[in-house]
Each structure stands twice: as C-alpha cells, then as structure tokens.
Design a protein around this motif. Structure first.
Motif, short mmCIF file in Angstrom:
data_model
loop_
_atom_site.label_atom_id
_atom_site.label_comp_id
_atom_site.label_asym_id
_atom_site.label_seq_id
_atom_site.Cartn_x
_atom_site.Cartn_y
_atom_site.Cartn_z
N TRP A 196 -5.24 -9.54 -4.13
CA TRP A 196 -5.04 -8.10 -4.34
C TRP A 196 -6.39 -7.45 -4.58
N LEU A 197 -6.69 -6.43 -3.80
CA LEU A 197 -7.97 -5.73 -3.91
C LEU A 197 -7.78 -4.49 -4.77
N ALA A 198 -7.92 -4.66 -6.07
CA ALA A 198 -7.79 -3.53 -7.00
C ALA A 198 -8.73 -3.75 -8.18
N GLU A 199 -9.54 -2.75 -8.46
CA GLU A 199 -10.45 -2.81 -9.60
C GLU A 199 -10.08 -1.81 -10.68
N GLY A 200 -9.26 -0.82 -10.32
CA GLY A 200 -8.86 0.19 -11.29
C GLY A 200 -7.62 0.91 -10.82
N PRO A 201 -7.02 1.75 -11.68
CA PRO A 201 -5.75 2.42 -11.35
C PRO A 201 -5.79 3.25 -10.08
N PRO A 227 4.61 7.01 -5.66
CA PRO A 227 4.16 6.03 -4.68
C PRO A 227 3.08 5.11 -5.23
N HIS A 228 3.09 3.89 -4.76
CA HIS A 228 2.05 2.93 -5.06
C HIS A 228 1.48 2.43 -3.74
N TYR A 229 0.16 2.27 -3.72
CA TYR A 229 -0.54 1.86 -2.50
C TYR A 229 -1.30 0.56 -2.80
N LEU A 230 -0.78 -0.54 -2.32
CA LEU A 230 -1.33 -1.86 -2.65
C LEU A 230 -2.07 -2.44 -1.44
N THR A 231 -3.27 -2.91 -1.69
CA THR A 231 -4.10 -3.46 -0.61
C THR A 231 -4.42 -4.92 -0.91
N PHE A 232 -4.14 -5.78 0.08
CA PHE A 232 -4.39 -7.21 -0.05
C PHE A 232 -5.31 -7.67 1.08
#
Length: 236
Positions: A196-201, A227-232
């Motif tokens: 999962w490519l996430a560093e902050g909200p 909505p939530h936008y999730l990047t992997f």
C-alpha cells in the motif's frame, strides 16, 4: 504426452447481467461495435485451450491497462482519451453498462480500448503473465452483508490471478465509499503481493490527479458517504 484441454472451473457469479430494457441506440451499439472491440477469444466456448491473448497484435506493443467492472464507462473512456499511447481493456458483465460504454466510445472517438463483456476471471485466464501495467477497481459492488463478503472482488480468488497478470512495480488503484470494503481491501490486497502506497491521510482521502468522478461516486457523495482512494504497487 498429449496436452489435456483445461477443465472449466466452477465459478459462481452473483452480480447482474442485465437491467432495464436497452434503448434502441444501445442495441445498435452492441450489434455494430462490440465484436470489433473484443480483446480476443476469452470465453471458454471459443477458446477451450485457454490460449493467451495476443496483446501485441491487439495494441501494437503499447503498455496495457485494465479496469475491472467499469460501470457506465466514464473513467475508462476518460483514461483512454488522456492516454492515447496506452491500450486499455475493460471488463464488465453488466450488459447495460457495456452498452453505455459503447455509446461513450462513439462520442469520444477513442481507438485504444478493448471490451470484455463478461466475468473478469475468464479474462484473467487468458491474460499473459506480467502483461498489465496498471489496474483499476472503482466502486465495486460492496456486498454489505457479512455473509456475502466472500463475493467481493478483494478476495484471493480474484486478487491472485490479477497479481499474476500485473507486471512487477505496476499500480493497482481501488476506490470505494464503504468503510468495511476499505478494511477488507487493506487486509487482502497485500496478501496477494502488493504494498500500500500511503504516507499520510491525503494519500487516501484525495483523488488521484487524473481522476474523473463517476456516477457511482456522485451517488455516494449525495448520500453522505466518504470516498477512499487506495493505491497499491505490485511487488517485484
């Protein structure tokens, strides 16, 4: 030893194939345009050997993206128009959505799309390994009841063949307005070989820079869902 023809797996399908009566124009799109936009022999009747699709012949060596469940096709056509150097395959079993997409393709005049009007799992069977550069899963059917969560796309039955088809380092985007779907996505997608490519909200609260809001997202916003936008990223 002679190769045996693969046996068709038993797969339950829980969504809809058809909704309201199609408009005459939509019937025309299906009869005139759909066959020419096919990515190749995907169904078991025409390809019982499960021979891989020839993506080189289909898109001339361009990178290939995939959208699973394109709904009405807004995002698919938007990406095709913004990325003419990319080939994009859309998979959607709901024939009303396929008809809507074909009308949008005619209007936009994009020529870098292929359409599979069926179950994405059949498409995964014939996609060559590590052949897809980007994938999208946008507002999938939430199947909100707990006993139905196994029907969601974010289960290993779907994620493992998707991961096989994706190139190492490729991006997989998921958009949903259902908090429990977010939970299951964050649990299951990494198990299939993604990070999962996430560093902050802001990395999951704000849409991607090339995003176009779909009718499903607009409905979610009207009804007060977030909505939530999730990047992997597919691990190498």
């Amino acid at each position: 030893m002679r190769n045996q023809t693969p046996q068709r797996p038993r797969r339950n399908f829980y969504g809809r194939f058809k909704g309201k009566t199609l408009k005459p124009s939509q019937k025309t799109y299906l009869s005139e345009d759909l066959e020419a936009l096919s990515p190749g022999a995907v169904d078991w009747e025409s390809n019982p050997e499960r021979a891989p699709l020839d993506l080189q012949a289909l898109f001339g060596g361009r990178d290939v993206w995939l959208e699973v469940g394109f709904g009405g096709g807004e995002h698919l056509v938007h990406q095709a128009a913004c990325n003419p150097g990319i080939g994009i395959i859309g998979a959607e079993p709901y024939i009303n959505g396929v008809a809507m997409l074909l009308g949008k393709i005619r209007q936009a005049g994009v020529e870098n799309l292929a359409v599979h009007p069926g179950d994405a799992r059949d498409l995964f069977d014939v996609l060559p390994e590590a052949s897809i550069s980007r994938a999208f899963l946008l507002y999938p059917d939430p199947w909100p009841k707990t006993r139905h969560h196994r029907r969601r796309f974010v289960t290993q039955e779907h994620l493992e063949p998707l991961a096989r088809a994706l190139k190492p380092g490729s991006i997989f985007r998921v958009a949903t307005d259902i908090p429990d779907y977010v939970r299951q996505t964050l649990e299951e997608v990494p198990r299939a070989g993604f990070e999962w490519l996430a560093e902050g909200p802001t990395d999951w609260r704000e849409p991607w820079g090339d995003w176009i809001s779909t009718r499903y997202e607009q409905k979610a916003l009207r009804e007060g869902r977030v909505p939530h936008y999730l990047t992997f990223r597919r691990k190498g």
